[in-house]
Design a protein around this motif. Structure first.
Motif, mmCIF file in Angstrom:
data_model
loop_
_atom_site.group_PDB
_atom_site.id
_atom_site.type_symbol
_atom_site.label_atom_id
_atom_site.label_comp_id
_atom_site.label_asym_id
_atom_site.label_seq_id
_atom_site.Cartn_x
_atom_site.Cartn_y
_atom_site.Cartn_z
ATOM 1 N N PRO A 34 26.392 -6.813 11.062
ATOM 2 C CA PRO A 34 27.355 -6.646 12.164
ATOM 3 C C PRO A 34 27.460 -5.207 12.647
ATOM 4 N N GLY B 100 30.560 -9.255 17.629
ATOM 5 C CA GLY B 100 31.074 -10.090 16.542
ATOM 6 C C GLY B 100 30.491 -11.482 16.586
ATOM 7 N N GLU B 101 30.427 -12.056 17.781
ATOM 8 C CA GLU B 101 29.910 -13.421 17.894
ATOM 9 C C GLU B 101 28.421 -13.471 17.548
ATOM 10 N N LEU B 102 27.656 -12.481 18.054
ATOM 11 C CA LEU B 102 26.223 -12.475 17.744
ATOM 12 C C LEU B 102 25.994 -12.291 16.238
ATOM 13 N N SER B 103 26.782 -11.395 15.624
ATOM 14 C CA SER B 103 26.638 -11.219 14.166
ATOM 15 C C SER B 103 26.927 -12.526 13.447
ATOM 16 N N ALA B 104 27.979 -13.226 13.895
ATOM 17 C CA ALA B 104 28.355 -14.478 13.242
ATOM 18 C C ALA B 104 27.239 -15.510 13.372
ATOM 19 N N ILE B 105 26.588 -15.538 14.547
ATOM 20 C CA ILE B 105 25.499 -16.496 14.756
ATOM 21 C C ILE B 105 24.384 -16.234 13.738
ATOM 22 N N ILE B 106 24.057 -14.941 13.534
ATOM 23 C CA ILE B 106 23.009 -14.599 12.566
ATOM 24 C C ILE B 106 23.489 -14.902 11.144
ATOM 25 N N LEU B 107 24.728 -14.470 10.825
ATOM 26 C CA LEU B 107 25.216 -14.602 9.447
ATOM 27 C C LEU B 107 25.388 -16.062 9.040
#
Lengths: 432, 175
Positions: free
Chosen positions: A64, A278-285
């Motif tokens: 993130p 935050g949303e892109l990090s969540a998609i990866i995580l």
């Protein structure tokens, strides 16, 4: 029987467009249940445990933070000033703007960690500039998309962080250092065909008539951007920060440059920056954590050993197997993005790597080079999606141009396979 | 200006301001605000860690545990918004081609699978929380009850399942 089901269910769901993470999680859960039919709750308690454990790793926090760095530098106005400075150095002439685009993309690769974000930042500045100088938009889109692919090789890189979490023997600093030389070589391998094509097709005829920015003024304006990779990479090298800390220092440095120096980021932009990163990090995580369930079911079912056994005894030899793996990954790469490829294939391929005693850092660089190639190989070329959208062309229009650049970067991959020292020299020299 | 064969969307890495959010019964602003707060806290805590260590030679390594917890919350909360916006990483090649009926059926199937998975995780993780509570597990870093952390897993997984169900219903209504 159960392993076959695992793969059939997983592949069918993925092809039907079910999110990769959900396909991994469901296929894994189904197999755990079938394999533990007698156990309490079919052994399914392993599902939330592995989901939670897959996420709860401190090194993942770098993801993130580096995504946030990319989002901030995208808006910080640094790219434009770097372009002006690069033009001031190389001057105006046929084929110089493609050269500048690739150099600036490589430089931004030393700040951000993902290819598409780089393509957006460089494309926003370079594609209009190149059109004004008379380059066809499809060519500009190809150059920017290919150049942005060097981002995941040049440290920092989200791809290396994910690989490091999957592979115990490969530390993030070692991978970052190992990506440096191949990343720069990949950039050079793109510059040659790009400049050659521009000259051969007499593109950019108007370029020579455009004004050349004054050197000292553009250097002064570009200083803040030029200092960023030194801060990030130098800070890690000097042992000031861990990769996660380097990312967070870059976050505040980027905010300072964007809000105070260049004044391109307003306070109200912070919401969008934090929300989208935050949303892109969540998609990866989420894919990372759900892949934990899949990897757990693979290891408990013991499917990897028979496959490894069959492959290493196939009589292909070490380089035959490696060639086969790369061919397979290139095919898969037409449909899957880089992070998913790592999460699915690294656990599967790991025993093969150990059998042949391949260096885990070297293997990570090879895989990342392959993913970089996939980022600008149509039809699923995330970087070209971004750059063609900015240029207003269809992705098919880039096909005549990307071919030579793909070939150039492919040669770099072959070189790193033939001479592993290209990747391994720098981390050893730096003592990682 | 939609051409044939051209993907009509951008990759997940790039925010597309041209695509407005679909109307949802529960406003997406809830997740978005929580995402912004969590992301901001993560950056501030990690930065404070660097500063404190640099100036005082002390590390508050115990913040690692809280940062990891915040990252898990971020993944689930922002993940919930990404499910509602249908921005999960998936293979669009077959699902976004063919007749509109087929596309719609596959989109609904995808949303249903996300719903099934996160309902399963929500239900099973209740047992994990109960075990943490019953056996009075404490966290390794700070030593607070472990269930203070794990209790959010069923709660936020339910939220993701709800978002998937909402997407399933919305895709069913479109004609």
């Amino acid at each position: 029987m159960i392993p076959t089901l695992l793969f059939v269910a997983f592949i069918a769901m993925m092809l039907a467009g079910v999110p990769i993470g959900a396909s991994l999680g469901l296929a894994g859960a189904a197999c755990i249940a079938l394999a533990n039919a007698d156990a309490q709750w079919f052994g399914l308690l392993a599902v939330p445990q592995n989901f939670y454990a897959g996420l709860g790793k401190y090194p993942l926090l770098a993801i993130p933070m580096f995504v946030l760095v990319g989002s901030i530098f995208d808006r910080s106005g640094v790219a434009l000033r770097l372009v002006n400075f690069a033009v001031a150095i190389v001057g105006r002439g046929p084929g110089m703007l493609p050269l500048v685009a690739i150099m600036v993309a490589m430089f931004l690769g030393g700040i951000s960690g993902s290819g598409p974000a780089n393509a957006a930042a460089v494309g926003a500045v370079m594609i209009t500039a190149m059109s004004r100088a008379g380059y066809p938009p499809a060519f500009s889109a190809s150059v920017v998309g290919a150049a942005a692919a060097t981002d995941i090789l040049i440290p920092p890189s989200v791809a290396f962080i994910v690989y490091s979490v999957l592979v115990p023997g490969a530390s993030v600093p070692a991978l970052f250092a190992a990506g440096m030389v191949p990343g720069v070589l990949a950039g050079l391998a793109l510059i040659v065909p790009a400049v050659w094509m521009a000259r051969k097709h007499k593109m950019g005829a108007l370029e020579a008539s455009l004004p050349r920015p004054p050197f000292w003024q553009s250097l002064r304006e570009a200083t803040w951007g030029l200092a960023a990779p030194i801060l990030i990479l130098g800070g890690m090298r000097a042992g000031w920060f861990t990769p996660t800390e380097a990312a967070v220092v870059a976050v505040f440095y980027g905010l300072f440059v964007g809000m105070v120096i260049h004044r391109t980021i307003k306070v109200k932009d912070l919401f969008v920056i934090l929300q989208e990163s935050g949303e892109l990090s969540a998609i990866i995580l989420l894919v990372v954590s759900l892949a934990g369930i899949f990897a757990f079911s693979l290891s408990t079912l013991g499917v990897i050993d028979p496959i490894t056994h069959a492959i290493v005894n196939s009589g292909l030899g070490e380089y035959g197997v490696l060639a086969l793996l790369i061919l397979m990954l290139i095919t898969v790469g037409m449909f899957l993005d880089g992070v998913s490829i790592f999460l699915i294939f690294v656990p599967l391929l790991w025993p093969i790597v150990q059998f042949y005693n391949w260096d885990p850092v070297w293997f990570g660089v090879i895989l990342t080079l392959k993913v970089a190639l996939g980022q600008f190989t149509p039809p699923l070329a995330v970087n070209l999606m971004v750059s063609s959208r900015i240029a207003g062309v269809r992705m098919e229009d880039t096909v005549p141009w990307v071919g030579w650049m793909l070939f150039g970067m492919f040669l770099v991959m072959v070189a790193v396979i033939a001479w592993p020292e290209l990747a391994l020299w720098l981390p050893r020299y730096l003592g990682y | 200006m939609s051409h044939p064969h051209e993907p009509a969307h951008l990759p997940v890495e790039i925010h597309d301001p041209a695509a407005p959010d679909e109307a949802t019964v529960v406003p997406l602003k809830i997740e978005d605000w929580l995402t912004v707060i969590t992301m901001g806290l993560l950056a501030l805590i990690t930065f404070a860690n660097v500063i404190v260590r640099y100036f005082t030679d002390q590390s508050f390594a115990w913040t690692e545990e809280f940062s990891v917890f915040l990252m898990i919350v971020l993944s689930l909360v922002a993940g919930s918004a990404s499910v509602a916006r249908n921005r999960q990483i998936r293979i669009e090649y077959f699902a976004d081609s063919g007749s509109p009926e087929r596309q719609r059926a596959l989109a609904r199937f995808g949303a249903l699978m996300v719903f099934v998975l996160f309902t399963l995780i929500a239900a099973l993780s209740c047992r994990v929380v109960w075990d943490d509570f019953r056996f009075e597990e404490t966290s390794p870093g700070i030593g607070i009850p472990q269930w203070w952390y794990t209790v959010w897993l069923p709660v936020l997984s339910t939220a993701i399942a709800g978002r998937a169900l909402g997407l399933f219903i919305r895709r069913g209504r479109e004609q």
